[in-house]
Design a protein around this motif. Structure first.
Motif, mmCIF file in Angstrom:
data_model
loop_
_atom_site.group_PDB
_atom_site.id
_atom_site.type_symbol
_atom_site.label_atom_id
_atom_site.label_comp_id
_atom_site.label_asym_id
_atom_site.label_seq_id
_atom_site.Cartn_x
_atom_site.Cartn_y
_atom_site.Cartn_z
ATOM 1 N N THR A 7 0.820 -1.143 -0.120
ATOM 2 C CA THR A 7 -0.068 0.043 0.021
ATOM 3 C C THR A 7 0.701 1.058 0.028
ATOM 4 O OG1 THR A 7 -1.665 -1.296 1.113
ATOM 5 C CG2 THR A 7 -1.992 1.119 1.244
ATOM 6 N N CYS A 8 1.776 1.249 1.017
ATOM 7 C CA CYS A 8 2.551 2.452 1.112
ATOM 8 C C CYS A 8 3.996 2.493 0.417
ATOM 9 C CB CYS A 8 2.549 2.908 2.536
ATOM 10 S SG CYS A 8 3.648 1.891 3.524
ATOM 11 N N GLN A 9 4.558 1.409 0.327
ATOM 12 C CA GLN A 9 5.709 1.066 -0.156
ATOM 13 C C GLN A 9 6.854 1.612 0.584
ATOM 14 O OE1 GLN A 9 6.549 -0.579 -3.504
ATOM 15 N NE2 GLN A 9 4.597 -1.441 -3.072
ATOM 16 N N LEU A 10 6.524 1.850 1.842
ATOM 17 C CA LEU A 10 7.500 2.497 2.780
ATOM 18 C C LEU A 10 8.146 1.732 3.923
ATOM 19 C CD1 LEU A 10 5.955 5.997 3.208
ATOM 20 C CD2 LEU A 10 7.959 5.349 2.015
ATOM 21 N N SER A 11 7.341 0.803 4.303
ATOM 22 C CA SER A 11 7.650 -0.057 5.552
ATOM 23 C C SER A 11 7.570 -1.615 5.372
ATOM 24 C CB SER A 11 6.606 0.340 6.672
ATOM 25 O OG SER A 11 6.985 -0.074 7.781
ATOM 26 N N GLU A 12 8.362 -1.998 6.497
ATOM 27 C CA GLU A 12 8.208 -3.710 6.548
ATOM 28 C C GLU A 12 7.058 -4.289 7.143
ATOM 29 O OE1 GLU A 12 10.784 -7.128 9.245
ATOM 30 O OE2 GLU A 12 12.013 -5.490 7.822
ATOM 31 N N ILE A 13 6.357 -5.145 6.698
ATOM 32 C CA ILE A 13 5.014 -5.582 7.017
ATOM 33 C C ILE A 13 5.524 -6.288 8.378
ATOM 34 C CG2 ILE A 13 3.190 -6.936 6.856
ATOM 35 C CD1 ILE A 13 3.637 -6.460 3.805
ATOM 36 N N GLY A 14 4.683 -5.940 9.625
ATOM 37 C CA GLY A 14 4.823 -6.627 10.795
ATOM 38 C C GLY A 14 6.086 -6.244 11.654
ATOM 39 N N ALA A 15 6.798 -5.198 11.080
ATOM 40 C CA ALA A 15 8.051 -4.577 12.058
ATOM 41 C C ALA A 15 7.578 -3.958 13.214
ATOM 42 C CB ALA A 15 8.821 -3.708 11.084
ATOM 43 N N ASN A 16 8.357 -4.078 14.116
ATOM 44 C CA ASN A 16 8.236 -3.593 15.565
ATOM 45 C C ASN A 16 8.732 -2.116 15.625
ATOM 46 O OD1 ASN A 16 6.657 -5.517 16.710
ATOM 47 N ND2 ASN A 16 8.470 -6.471 17.508
ATOM 48 N N THR A 17 7.739 -0.867 15.669
ATOM 49 C CA THR A 17 8.441 0.318 15.609
ATOM 50 C C THR A 17 7.773 1.173 16.793
ATOM 51 O OG1 THR A 17 6.729 1.141 14.119
ATOM 52 C CG2 THR A 17 8.479 0.229 12.863
ATOM 53 N N LEU A 18 8.670 2.371 17.245
ATOM 54 C CA LEU A 18 8.242 3.005 18.008
ATOM 55 C C LEU A 18 7.128 4.179 17.659
ATOM 56 C CD1 LEU A 18 11.478 3.933 19.649
ATOM 57 C CD2 LEU A 18 9.991 2.444 20.666
ATOM 58 N N GLY A 19 7.157 4.495 16.463
ATOM 59 C CA GLY A 19 6.336 5.328 15.557
ATOM 60 C C GLY A 19 6.701 6.763 15.863
ATOM 61 N N ILE A 20 5.691 7.513 15.825
ATOM 62 C CA ILE A 20 6.098 8.862 16.111
ATOM 63 C C ILE A 20 6.076 9.289 17.453
ATOM 64 C CG2 ILE A 20 5.675 11.511 15.465
ATOM 65 C CD1 ILE A 20 4.324 10.435 12.821
ATOM 66 N N GLN A 21 7.257 10.044 17.828
ATOM 67 C CA GLN A 21 7.646 10.538 19.245
ATOM 68 C C GLN A 21 7.337 11.943 19.213
ATOM 69 O OE1 GLN A 21 7.998 8.159 22.049
ATOM 70 N NE2 GLN A 21 7.593 6.707 20.504
ATOM 71 N N LEU A 22 6.428 12.293 19.725
ATOM 72 C CA LEU A 22 6.297 13.883 20.016
ATOM 73 C C LEU A 22 6.400 14.388 21.033
ATOM 74 C CD1 LEU A 22 2.761 14.141 18.039
ATOM 75 C CD2 LEU A 22 5.286 14.637 16.841
ATOM 76 N N ARG A 23 7.557 15.096 21.499
ATOM 77 C CA ARG A 23 8.157 15.667 22.585
ATOM 78 C C ARG A 23 8.017 17.270 22.610
ATOM 79 N NH1 ARG A 23 12.897 11.506 22.461
ATOM 80 N NH2 ARG A 23 11.514 9.479 23.023
ATOM 81 N N PRO A 24 7.609 17.814 23.792
ATOM 82 C CA PRO A 24 7.815 19.187 23.627
ATOM 83 C C PRO A 24 9.310 19.687 23.989
ATOM 84 C CG PRO A 24 7.009 18.321 25.959
ATOM 85 C CD PRO A 24 7.089 17.347 24.944
ATOM 86 N N LEU A 25 9.578 20.779 23.296
ATOM 87 C CA LEU A 25 10.974 21.397 23.293
ATOM 88 C C LEU A 25 11.285 21.969 24.596
ATOM 89 C CD1 LEU A 25 11.200 22.445 19.532
ATOM 90 C CD2 LEU A 25 12.334 20.432 20.571
#
Length: 96
Positions: free
Chosen positions: A78-96
């Protein structure tokens, strides 16, 4: 511009083009129950087959497309960007 040699290919090319335009289709055969609920409709994005309730599922961590477990480790169709089933942290949004 191709001369005599090119003239021999033109009729064959026209024949191939006519056949391709005659049989052109973007349709995909999908095996699912049309009377089922939308929540029960889980289609594997790799094979376009129905994913059963008891089947193991692998997700794309980027776009969340569902796949059968046999597609784990392959590139997401679908996205041609990621490995199917990979464990990732995702987007980490932190205040500066």
């Amino acid at each position: 511009s191709w001369g005599d040699q090119g003239a021999a290919f033109v009729p064959k090319a026209k024949q191939v083009l006519a056949q391709a335009e005659k049989t052109a289709s973007d349709a995909h055969a999908i095996n699912f129950d049309a009377r089922g609920t939308a929540e029960a409709l889980n289609v594997c994005q790799g094979s376009f087959t129905l994913i059963g309730a008891s089947d193991a599922v692998a997700l794309c961590p980027f776009c969340a497309s569902k796949y059968l477990a046999s597609y784990k480790g392959k590139l997401c169709e679908t996205c041609q960007l990621s490995e199917i089933g990979a464990n990732t942290l995702g987007i980490q949004l932190r205040p500066l």
